[in-house]
Enzyme design. Structure first.
Site, mmCIF file in Angstrom:
data_model
loop_
_atom_site.group_PDB
_atom_site.id
_atom_site.type_symbol
_atom_site.label_atom_id
_atom_site.label_comp_id
_atom_site.label_asym_id
_atom_site.label_seq_id
_atom_site.Cartn_x
_atom_site.Cartn_y
_atom_site.Cartn_z
ATOM 1 N N SER A 189 -14.665 32.029 -8.846
ATOM 2 C CA SER A 189 -13.489 32.264 -8.006
ATOM 3 C C SER A 189 -13.459 33.667 -7.386
ATOM 4 O O SER A 189 -12.389 34.271 -7.263
ATOM 5 C CB SER A 189 -12.207 31.988 -8.798
ATOM 6 N N GLU B 47 -21.507 33.256 -14.990
ATOM 7 C CA GLU B 47 -20.418 32.449 -14.437
ATOM 8 C C GLU B 47 -19.663 31.782 -15.579
ATOM 9 O O GLU B 47 -20.088 30.722 -16.077
ATOM 10 C CB GLU B 47 -20.992 31.368 -13.519
ATOM 11 N N ASN C 112 -22.961 29.638 -2.569
ATOM 12 C CA ASN C 112 -23.398 28.328 -3.054
ATOM 13 C C ASN C 112 -22.456 27.294 -2.449
ATOM 14 O O ASN C 112 -21.303 27.206 -2.850
ATOM 15 C CB ASN C 112 -23.314 28.310 -4.595
ATOM 16 N N GLY D 86 -14.374 27.533 -9.576
ATOM 17 C CA GLY D 86 -13.585 26.600 -8.775
ATOM 18 C C GLY D 86 -12.161 26.406 -9.252
ATOM 19 O O GLY D 86 -11.478 25.494 -8.809
HETATM 20 C C1 PEP Z 1 -20.204 28.728 -8.045
HETATM 21 O O1 PEP Z 1 -20.296 27.605 -7.565
HETATM 22 O O2 PEP Z 1 -21.205 29.271 -8.501
HETATM 23 C C2 PEP Z 1 -18.891 29.373 -8.068
HETATM 24 C C3 PEP Z 1 -18.785 30.546 -8.639
HETATM 25 O O3 PEP Z 1 -17.842 28.683 -7.487
HETATM 26 P P1 PEP Z 1 -16.388 29.295 -7.095
HETATM 27 O O4 PEP Z 1 -16.632 30.619 -6.412
HETATM 28 O O5 PEP Z 1 -15.791 28.277 -6.202
HETATM 29 O O6 PEP Z 1 -15.642 29.496 -8.388
#
Ligand code: PEP
Length: 248
Positions: free
Chosen positions: A210, A165, A11, A171
């Site tokens: 992350s 998530e 993403n 992030g």
């Molecule tokens: C996301 O945007 O779905 C995500 C998991 O971001 P990150 O991997 O940067 O934490």
């Protein structure tokens, strides 16, 4: 270890210009013979160009959101039909950044998932608890309520992927512990099977928050983890390929 073919999806969020299409080329070159399915959701401005770069490769391209309507007076929005017309085959709905920044609730996320199906897209539907909800011991109840409110009737392994998530892990560099991931994914699986029957064992459950090359080897083999939704680490092909290499 997952019992289905794993799925690793990038993403890109609001990142990427035409120069970033070189990363699509590099991912394309690096995924020959990999053991998982791979997708990238660039910003809407790049979907058409990305699908051209991915043509003929086992690399799905998709959108990060869609409107519920097929078209009309909705300035700035993109419909699922437009994503499909640009060559996309996937759409992410219910990402926590949409739920937070645009006040999207479960009913709207459900309608967006149905819009994705209407356009023939595979829907990746995101759920996850906030840090405050986790601290209050509400994680599983929040996941149940989001599943009930945002997953449409008619969901199956062919039309739906669910991404767990934890909002506090997106992030931030923080990841949930292996036990937390196992518990959340087992709970989501149980809820989906209770609602849709044994066939829901085939609905892929992605972990997101992350994920990086350095932790993917630990997260992806966990029970009921059928892949990853990757934000920051999907922007550079080398990092994204490192995660893909850990999937099976
Ligand atoms: C996301 O945007 O779905 C995500 C998991 O971001 P990150 O991997 O940067 O934490």
């Amino acid at each position: 270890m997952s019992t289905v073919r794993q799925f690793v999806v990038g993403n890109w969020k609001m990142n990427g210009t035409r120069a970033s299409l070189a990363e699509i080329d590099a991912v394309r070159s690096g995924i020959g013979g990999v053991a998982c399915d791979v997708g990238i959701c660039p910003p809407a401005t790049l979907i058409a160009a990305a699908t051209e770069r991915a043509r003929g490769a086992a690399l799905m391209i998709g959108g990060q959101d869609c409107h519920t309507a097929a078209g009309g007076a909705h300035t700035g929005d993109v419909s699922a039909e437009m994503i499909a017309d640009a060559g996309g085959t996937l759409v992410v709905v219910g990402h926590s950044e949409r739920r937070t920044d645009h006040d999207e609730d479960d009913a709207l996320v459900r309608a967006k998932a149905e819009a994705g199906w209407r356009a023939g897209l595979l829907v990746i539907l995101c759920i996850g608890e906030t840090e405050a909800q986790r601290r209050a011991g509400e994680t599983l109840a929040v996941l149940s309520s989001q599943l009930e409110g945002s997953v449409p009737d008619g969901s199956s392994a062919e039309n739906l992927v669910v991404a767990y998530e934890p909002v506090w892990a997106i992030g931030t560099g923080l990841t949930a512990s292996n036990d937390d991931i196992r518990e959340a994914h087992a709970h989501i699986r149980t809820e989906l099977v209770a609602r849709f029957g044994e066939a829901a064992a085939g609905i892929r459950l992605l972990y997101g928050g992350s994920v990086k090359p350095g932790n993917a080897g630990e997260i992806l083999p966990l029970a009921n983890v059928d892949g990853a939704l990757v934000g920051g680490a999907s922007l550079k092909a080398a990092d994204f390929l490192g995660i893909i290499a850990a999937a099976g």
